[in-house]
Design a protein around this motif. Structure first.
Motif, PDB file in Angstrom:
ATOM      1  N   PHE A   1      55.345 -17.269  37.930  1.00  0.00           N
ATOM      2  CA  PHE A   1      55.392 -18.062  39.164  1.00  0.00           C
ATOM      3  C   PHE A   1      56.725 -18.795  39.243  1.00  0.00           C
ATOM      4  O   PHE A   1      57.147 -19.414  38.257  1.00  0.00           O
ATOM      5  N   ARG A   2      57.358 -18.696  40.394  1.00  0.00           N
ATOM      6  CA  ARG A   2      58.598 -19.456  40.598  1.00  0.00           C
ATOM      7  C   ARG A   2      58.586 -20.010  42.009  1.00  0.00           C
ATOM      8  O   ARG A   2      58.383 -19.250  42.970  1.00  0.00           O
ATOM      9  N   ASN A   3      58.837 -21.298  42.117  1.00  0.00           N
ATOM     10  CA  ASN A   3      58.843 -21.920  43.432  1.00  0.00           C
ATOM     11  C   ASN A   3      60.189 -21.678  44.098  1.00  0.00           C
ATOM     12  O   ASN A   3      60.979 -22.603  44.286  1.00  0.00           O
ATOM     13  N   GLU A   4      60.463 -20.419  44.407  1.00  0.00           N
ATOM     14  CA  GLU A   4      61.752 -20.023  44.986  1.00  0.00           C
ATOM     15  C   GLU A   4      62.019 -20.824  46.266  1.00  0.00           C
ATOM     16  O   GLU A   4      61.117 -21.000  47.087  1.00  0.00           O
ATOM     17  N   ILE A   5      63.249 -21.283  46.421  1.00  0.00           N
ATOM     18  CA  ILE A   5      63.582 -22.085  47.609  1.00  0.00           C
ATOM     19  C   ILE A   5      63.494 -21.212  48.859  1.00  0.00           C
ATOM     20  O   ILE A   5      62.950 -21.624  49.875  1.00  0.00           O
TER      21      ILE A   5
ATOM     22  N   PHE B   1      60.770  -8.536  47.366  1.00  0.00           N
ATOM     23  CA  PHE B   1      61.883  -8.633  46.409  1.00  0.00           C
ATOM     24  C   PHE B   1      61.923 -10.003  45.746  1.00  0.00           C
ATOM     25  O   PHE B   1      62.057 -10.116  44.534  1.00  0.00           O
ATOM     26  N   ARG B   2      61.836 -11.052  46.558  1.00  0.00           N
ATOM     27  CA  ARG B   2      61.854 -12.408  46.000  1.00  0.00           C
ATOM     28  C   ARG B   2      60.624 -13.147  46.498  1.00  0.00           C
ATOM     29  O   ARG B   2      60.533 -13.496  47.665  1.00  0.00           O
ATOM     30  N   VAL B   3      59.682 -13.321  45.609  1.00  0.00           N
ATOM     31  CA  VAL B   3      58.413 -13.951  45.971  1.00  0.00           C
ATOM     32  C   VAL B   3      58.136 -15.117  45.024  1.00  0.00           C
ATOM     33  O   VAL B   3      58.872 -15.328  44.056  1.00  0.00           O
ATOM     34  N   ARG B   4      57.058 -15.855  45.305  1.00  0.00           N
ATOM     35  CA  ARG B   4      56.785 -17.026  44.457  1.00  0.00           C
ATOM     36  C   ARG B   4      55.770 -16.723  43.359  1.00  0.00           C
ATOM     37  O   ARG B   4      55.651 -17.464  42.406  1.00  0.00           O
TER      38      ARG B   4
ATOM     39  N   SER C   1      71.075  -5.212  44.285  1.00  0.00           N
ATOM     40  CA  SER C   1      70.442  -6.409  43.740  1.00  0.00           C
ATOM     41  C   SER C   1      69.700  -6.088  42.448  1.00  0.00           C
ATOM     42  O   SER C   1      69.304  -4.948  42.201  1.00  0.00           O
ATOM     43  N   GLU C   2      69.448  -7.154  41.692  1.00  0.00           N
ATOM     44  CA  GLU C   2      68.840  -7.001  40.354  1.00  0.00           C
ATOM     45  C   GLU C   2      67.421  -6.439  40.400  1.00  0.00           C
ATOM     46  O   GLU C   2      66.561  -6.933  41.101  1.00  0.00           O
ATOM     47  N   LEU C   3      67.231  -5.407  39.597  1.00  0.00           N
ATOM     48  CA  LEU C   3      65.896  -4.841  39.373  1.00  0.00           C
ATOM     49  C   LEU C   3      65.358  -5.374  38.061  1.00  0.00           C
ATOM     50  O   LEU C   3      64.182  -5.611  37.903  1.00  0.00           O
TER      51      LEU C   3
HETATM   52  P1  ATP Z   1      67.163 -13.529  40.399  1.00  0.00           P
HETATM   53  O1  ATP Z   1      68.588 -13.755  39.912  1.00  0.00           O
HETATM   54  O2  ATP Z   1      67.022 -12.401  41.373  1.00  0.00           O
HETATM   55  O3  ATP Z   1      66.482 -14.805  40.810  1.00  0.00           O
HETATM   56  P2  ATP Z   1      66.493 -13.686  37.648  1.00  0.00           P
HETATM   57  O4  ATP Z   1      67.774 -13.258  37.023  1.00  0.00           O
HETATM   58  O5  ATP Z   1      66.153 -15.125  37.701  1.00  0.00           O
HETATM   59  O6  ATP Z   1      66.351 -13.042  39.109  1.00  0.00           O
HETATM   60  P3  ATP Z   1      64.902 -12.909  35.448  1.00  0.00           P
HETATM   61  O7  ATP Z   1      64.605 -14.293  35.044  1.00  0.00           O
HETATM   62  O8  ATP Z   1      65.902 -12.115  34.663  1.00  0.00           O
HETATM   63  O9  ATP Z   1      65.308 -12.888  36.979  1.00  0.00           O
HETATM   64  O10 ATP Z   1      63.529 -12.124  35.577  1.00  0.00           O
HETATM   65  C1  ATP Z   1      63.377 -10.764  35.224  1.00  0.00           C
HETATM   66  C2  ATP Z   1      62.896  -9.945  36.386  1.00  0.00           C
HETATM   67  O11 ATP Z   1      61.752 -10.545  37.009  1.00  0.00           O
HETATM   68  C3  ATP Z   1      63.897  -9.787  37.514  1.00  0.00           C
HETATM   69  O12 ATP Z   1      64.828  -8.776  37.221  1.00  0.00           O
HETATM   70  C4  ATP Z   1      62.991  -9.409  38.671  1.00  0.00           C
HETATM   71  O13 ATP Z   1      62.680  -8.027  38.635  1.00  0.00           O
HETATM   72  C5  ATP Z   1      61.747 -10.209  38.390  1.00  0.00           C
HETATM   73  N1  ATP Z   1      61.765 -11.422  39.209  1.00  0.00           N
HETATM   74  C6  ATP Z   1      62.361 -12.602  38.921  1.00  0.00           C
HETATM   75  N2  ATP Z   1      62.177 -13.480  39.911  1.00  0.00           N
HETATM   76  C7  ATP Z   1      61.451 -12.844  40.860  1.00  0.00           C
HETATM   77  C8  ATP Z   1      60.933 -13.225  42.127  1.00  0.00           C
HETATM   78  N3  ATP Z   1      61.098 -14.451  42.611  1.00  0.00           N
HETATM   79  N4  ATP Z   1      60.234 -12.312  42.843  1.00  0.00           N
HETATM   80  C9  ATP Z   1      60.027 -11.061  42.349  1.00  0.00           C
HETATM   81  N5  ATP Z   1      60.487 -10.652  41.169  1.00  0.00           N
HETATM   82  C10 ATP Z   1      61.191 -11.528  40.421  1.00  0.00           C
END
Ligand code: ATP
Length: 479
Positions: free
Chosen positions: A213-217, A224-227, A297-299
């Motif tokens: 879980f991440r409280n993404e801004i 792709f980017r979820v909480r 973007s990062e996978l």
């Molecule tokens: P980003 O830079 O995109 O926020 P991160 O470098 O913080 O990602 P990591 O902490 O390395 O991400 O997490 C490993 C993997 O978990 C990421 O490569 C991604 O696939 C997934 N991940 C991370 N944050 C998220 C998110 N908010 N939503 C979906 N998948 C995520």
């Protein structure tokens, strides 16, 4: 601690890893022309019930998505393929399924309480909040507010991305816990226990798939980017000095995993982190990046985390997390290589990569437009669709019989609604590798069915008794 003996062959990866090309840390992220745009993927996912907004009837919740029947199957298949490659096929990696809620000290030791932050700014005109490092910019390169066009923002402040909650009936700091923002920490905290009980020797790994879980801004770009999301992470413990070779090894392994599941190599790249970008715990990190329609973007991130985590947890817990190597009578704190991937991001990349709109010649000789997901068979939510030519009473019992024959072995779908052409298109759209059609000839003459291949659209006539064998020979369910 005394100086360790030299690294030898047994500390290193089995074979020298292939050298993969890497782009520059600051490589251009522009995606360029794509087969498909995000709106089309989002629409397909919604229409076919793969993925849709969470709590939709209440207007949805930002950064949260639900996976319907086919989406859940796709996600399960991604996770199964990962577990197979990372655990089942290996003698040197074991699995863990740890609790989401952990002792709050874990996150102090890991550095998350202090440092797991993103820079938050606020538009001074409309008060919308943004991540300062992900702002939209105008032609002059100045950030602006997409909501009101404002150009004035507050000074960035550090915003911690961890969700907090409370355990038990009191809500005060003594009962406060965090929803884990990554699965990795459990592998460090449980290192000694798992190592001892699984009798693994360094080098070895602990792997886990689970929710984070991440409280993404600013959650964005669909899933792709979820909480709330799932991660597939593995911590591989190695002898200090063998870490760089194992880092290269895991980069190559992870690359091969994506390619093995059909991802097009031209849409994948390895990007090392520059020094400024590198996390506090890492000696080196590369991202496996995918060419999403919105940007490269990062996978997945693959980090050399050194001995940072084990040392910190040893320090904060007062427990010894070093490793004793009997053969050399040596004790040391292992270094850690971590491939960390996201389930949702991988699923999205597989959807985008397999999406095609094409003109194809049907068996009738007619040219037709179709949308097809050329998903790897192992990822396809449905493996075989069983389709009676029509709902005619003569056909249905045999079609049901065929479905019952296949069901114990493969995920099938029985579908008798609409014209046969429409039903083929429905299956193509969700990537079903084979369609089996029961027609009048089946019941009146030969007890054989027509099997249509999703990719070539070729059709074979196959006796019902031979069908399980025929499909087993053609379905590529493992990588
Ligand atoms: P980003 O830079 O995109 O926020 P991160 O470098 O913080 O990602 P990591 O902490 O390395 O991400 O997490 C490993 C993997 O978990 C990421 O490569 C991604 O696939 C997934 N991940 C991370 N944050 C998220 C998110 N908010 N939503 C979906 N998948 C995520």
């Amino acid at each position: 601690m005394t100086e360790l003996a030299e690294v030898t062959e047994r500390d290193l990866p089995p074979s020298p890893p292939q050298a993969l090309a890497r782009v520059a840390p600051d490589a251009d992220t522009t995606a360029g022309p794509h087969d498909v745009d995000m709106a089309t993927i989002v629409e397909l996912c919604k229409r076919r019930g793969l993925i849709f907004q969470s709590s939709e009837i209440y207007g949805g919740l930002r950064g949260a998505w639900d996976f319907g029947p086919l989406g859940a199957a796709l996600k399960d298949n991604v996770k199964a393929a990962w577990k197979r490659a990372m655990v089942q096929l290996r003698d040197d990696v074991v699995a863990l399924d740890a609790a989401i809620l952990m002792h709050p000290r874990v996150w102090e030791a890991s550095g998350h309480v202090e440092g797991f932050t993103d820079p938050l700014v606020e538009c001074t005109s409309c008060n919308r909040r943004y991540r300062a490092d992900q702002m939209e910019s105008n032609k002059a390169g100045d950030p602006y507010c997409p909501e009101c066009g404002g150009k004035e923002f507050t000074e960035p402040r550090a915003f911690n991305l961890m969700f907090r909650t409370f355990v038990g009936p009191t809500e005060d700091t003594s009962s406060q816990v965090w929803m884990r923002p990554e699965t990795a920490q459990a592998m460090f905290v449980d290192f000694a226990h798992v190592q001892l009980t699984s009798r693994q020797k360094v080098p070895f790994g602990i792997a886990q798939v689970g929710k984070s879980f991440r409280n993404e801004i600013t959650p964005k770009n669909f899933i792709f980017r979820v909480r709330e999301f799932e991660q597939m992470e593995m911590e591989f413990f190695v002898r200090p000095g063998a870490d760089e070779a194992w880092h290269d090894y895991w980069i190559a392994e992870r690359w091969d995993w994506y390619i093995g599941l059909g991802m097009r190599p031209e849409n994948l790249r390895i990007r090392p982190h520059g020094t400024a970008e590198l996390s506090h715990y890492a000696k080196a990190t590369v991202d496996v990046e995918y060419r999403f329609p919105f940007a490269w973007s990062e996978l997945e991130g693959i980090a050399n985390r050194t001995d940072f985590d084990l040392r910190r947890h040893a320090q904060f817990s007062g427990k010894d997390l070093s490793y004793y190597e009997q053969e050399r009578d040596e004790r040391y704190v292992p270094y850690v290589i971590e491939p960390a991937a996201g389930v949702e991001r991988s699923a999205l990349a597989f959807l985008v990569d397999s999406y095609r709109e094409e003109t194809a010649t049907a068996a009738s000789g007619k040219e037709e437009r179709r949308t097809v997901l050329r998903l790897h068979h192992a990822l396809a939510p449905i493996k075989v669709a069983v389709l009676p030519l029509s709902r005619n009473d003569k056909l249905v019992p045999t079609a049901r019989e065929v479905n019952d024959l296949l069901k114990p072995r493969l995920v099938t779908q029985y579908d008798d609604a609409g014209s046969i052409g429409k039903r083929y298109r429905r299956q193509d759209e969700v990537g079903t590798p084979f369609c089996v059609t029961v027609d009048f000839q089946t019941v009146e003459e030969d007890r054989a069915v027509t099997v249509r291949d999703r990719d070539s659209m070729s059709q074979d006539r196959v006796a019902i008794e031979q069908l399980p064998r025929y499909l087993a020979d053609r379905l590529d369910l493992f990588t």
